[in-house]
Scaffold this active site. Structure first.
Site, PDB file in Angstrom:
ATOM      1  N   LYS A 183      40.103 -13.394  86.633  1.00 10.15           N
ATOM      2  CA  LYS A 183      39.686 -13.335  88.091  1.00 10.15           C
ATOM      3  C   LYS A 183      38.458 -12.400  87.777  1.00 10.15           C
ATOM      4  O   LYS A 183      37.388 -12.923  88.330  1.00 10.15           O
ATOM      5  CB  LYS A 183      40.316 -11.650  88.679  1.00 10.15           C
ATOM      6  CG  LYS A 183      41.906 -12.343  89.576  1.00 10.15           C
ATOM      7  CD  LYS A 183      42.515 -11.180  90.333  1.00 10.15           C
ATOM      8  CE  LYS A 183      42.308  -9.873  89.659  1.00 10.15           C
ATOM      9  NZ  LYS A 183      43.978  -9.853  88.226  1.00 10.15           N
ATOM     10  N   ARG A 192      45.386  -5.658  97.401  1.00 12.87           N
ATOM     11  CA  ARG A 192      46.833  -5.806  96.556  1.00 12.87           C
ATOM     12  C   ARG A 192      48.335  -5.616  96.862  1.00 12.87           C
ATOM     13  O   ARG A 192      48.922  -5.559  95.680  1.00 12.87           O
ATOM     14  CB  ARG A 192      46.397  -5.176  95.226  1.00 12.87           C
ATOM     15  CG  ARG A 192      45.893  -5.630  94.013  1.00 12.87           C
ATOM     16  CD  ARG A 192      46.062  -4.500  93.030  1.00 12.87           C
ATOM     17  NE  ARG A 192      46.636  -5.023  91.391  1.00 12.87           N
ATOM     18  CZ  ARG A 192      45.304  -5.249  90.832  1.00 12.87           C
ATOM     19  NH1 ARG A 192      44.473  -5.196  90.916  1.00 12.87           N
ATOM     20  NH2 ARG A 192      44.715  -5.582  89.415  1.00 12.87           N
ATOM     21  N   ARG A 243      44.120 -10.118  74.164  1.00 12.92           N
ATOM     22  CA  ARG A 243      42.813  -9.183  74.793  1.00 12.92           C
ATOM     23  C   ARG A 243      43.601  -8.021  73.854  1.00 12.92           C
ATOM     24  O   ARG A 243      42.297  -7.636  73.941  1.00 12.92           O
ATOM     25  CB  ARG A 243      43.137  -9.193  76.594  1.00 12.92           C
ATOM     26  CG  ARG A 243      42.203  -8.358  76.712  1.00 12.92           C
ATOM     27  CD  ARG A 243      41.231  -8.664  78.543  1.00 12.92           C
ATOM     28  NE  ARG A 243      42.642  -8.177  79.231  1.00 12.92           N
ATOM     29  CZ  ARG A 243      42.898  -7.575  81.049  1.00 12.92           C
ATOM     30  NH1 ARG A 243      42.134  -8.957  81.163  1.00 12.92           N
ATOM     31  NH2 ARG A 243      43.635  -7.343  80.905  1.00 12.92           N
ATOM     32  N   ARG A 249      42.527  -2.347  75.599  1.00 11.38           N
ATOM     33  CA  ARG A 249      42.582  -1.812  77.259  1.00 11.38           C
ATOM     34  C   ARG A 249      44.163  -0.921  77.255  1.00 11.38           C
ATOM     35  O   ARG A 249      44.940  -1.395  76.254  1.00 11.38           O
ATOM     36  CB  ARG A 249      42.788  -2.951  78.223  1.00 11.38           C
ATOM     37  CG  ARG A 249      41.422  -3.139  79.117  1.00 11.38           C
ATOM     38  CD  ARG A 249      41.780  -3.747  79.917  1.00 11.38           C
ATOM     39  NE  ARG A 249      42.530  -3.153  81.145  1.00 11.38           N
ATOM     40  CZ  ARG A 249      42.688  -4.209  82.245  1.00 11.38           C
ATOM     41  NH1 ARG A 249      41.165  -4.747  82.375  1.00 11.38           N
ATOM     42  NH2 ARG A 249      43.548  -4.202  82.723  1.00 11.38           N
ATOM     43  N   ARG A 278      53.095  -4.505  84.933  1.00 11.17           N
ATOM     44  CA  ARG A 278      52.234  -5.043  85.727  1.00 11.17           C
ATOM     45  C   ARG A 278      52.508  -6.116  86.294  1.00 11.17           C
ATOM     46  O   ARG A 278      52.468  -6.921  88.135  1.00 11.17           O
ATOM     47  CB  ARG A 278      50.695  -4.721  85.150  1.00 11.17           C
ATOM     48  CG  ARG A 278      50.446  -3.648  84.588  1.00 11.17           C
ATOM     49  CD  ARG A 278      48.850  -3.445  83.606  1.00 11.17           C
ATOM     50  NE  ARG A 278      47.835  -4.799  83.821  1.00 11.17           N
ATOM     51  CZ  ARG A 278      47.496  -5.298  82.691  1.00 11.17           C
ATOM     52  NH1 ARG A 278      47.974  -4.694  80.879  1.00 11.17           N
ATOM     53  NH2 ARG A 278      45.986  -6.334  82.791  1.00 11.17           N
TER      54      ARG A 278
END
Ligand code: ADP
Length: 191
Positions: free
Chosen positions: A13, A88, A127, A133, A144
């Site tokens: 996104k 969300r 990632r 992260r 998540r």
């Protein structure tokens, strides 16, 4: 244009939102980026949301709604915007409806990036090894995804019922996905 982009964590996104926003000359507004910038800057908001993000859970709606209302009232969002990562929850959908009603505007389209769960998990793990992260560990990724399925995936149906949803295949390389999104937007502006 007033747009939002939906999709699971790892769907791409953020990358696509930046490209679409640039091509339409509208700001891309990412609630995740706003939270991370506040955590990095050590602000009050950052302190409040730090542990929530690290656990892969959602920041309370009241907090998120206020931030978005504030951001959407800025001059650069007056003629259009692309929201990434908001709304969300169904409560956030209602809050956004109210914000738009207040300004006498509405959404033009809701873009949805669809990517199979297995693929997004693999992308996020990759990632994690590159960006580091804090919420990209395997355990938090699973959380998540679970929160997304429960809280956010129903939003596609909500926007579909309103005739706004444009679902796009989010697999393949970035340019291919971008071309599909542009095609979906073109159909929107032609109709
Ligand atoms: P991703 O889509 O990969 O989860 P984001 O950058 O969109 O990444 O969001 C990161 C985190 O920020 C979320 O896991 C959540 O904790 C918080 N967050 C972002 N947007 C919202 C929102 N609209 N409501 C609640 N929490 C949010």
């Amino acid at each position: 244009m007033r747009l939002l982009i939906l999709g699971p964590p790892g769907a791409g996104k953020g990358t696509q939102a930046a490209r679409i926003a640039q091509s339409l000359s509208i700001p891309a507004i990412s609630t995740g980026d706003i939270f991370r910038a506040n955590i990095k800057g050590g602000t009050e908001l950052g302190k409040k949301v730090q542990d929530i993000l690290a656990a892969g859970q959602y920041v309370p709606d009241e907090v998120t709604n206020e931030i978005v209302a504030d951001r959407l009232s800025a001059d650069d969002a007056a003629d259009g915007f692309l929201l990434d990562g908001y709304p969300r929850t169904l409560a956030q959908v209602e809050a956004l409806d109210a914000m738009l009603a207040e300004s006498g505007t509405g959404l033009d389209a809701v873009l949805e990036l669809t990517v199979p769960t297995e693929e997004v998990v693999q992308r996020l793990l990759k990632r994690a090894s590159i960006e580091g992260r804090a919420d990209d560990t395997e355990e938090v990724i699973r959380e998540r995804m679970a929160v997304y399925t429960k809280e956010t995936s129903p939003l596609a149906q909500t926007y579909s019922q309103r005739g706004l949803l444009r679902s796009v295949d989010g697999t393949g390389d970035m340019d291919e996905v971008f071309a599909r999104l542009e095609g979906a937007l073109k159909e929107t502006s032609d109709s």
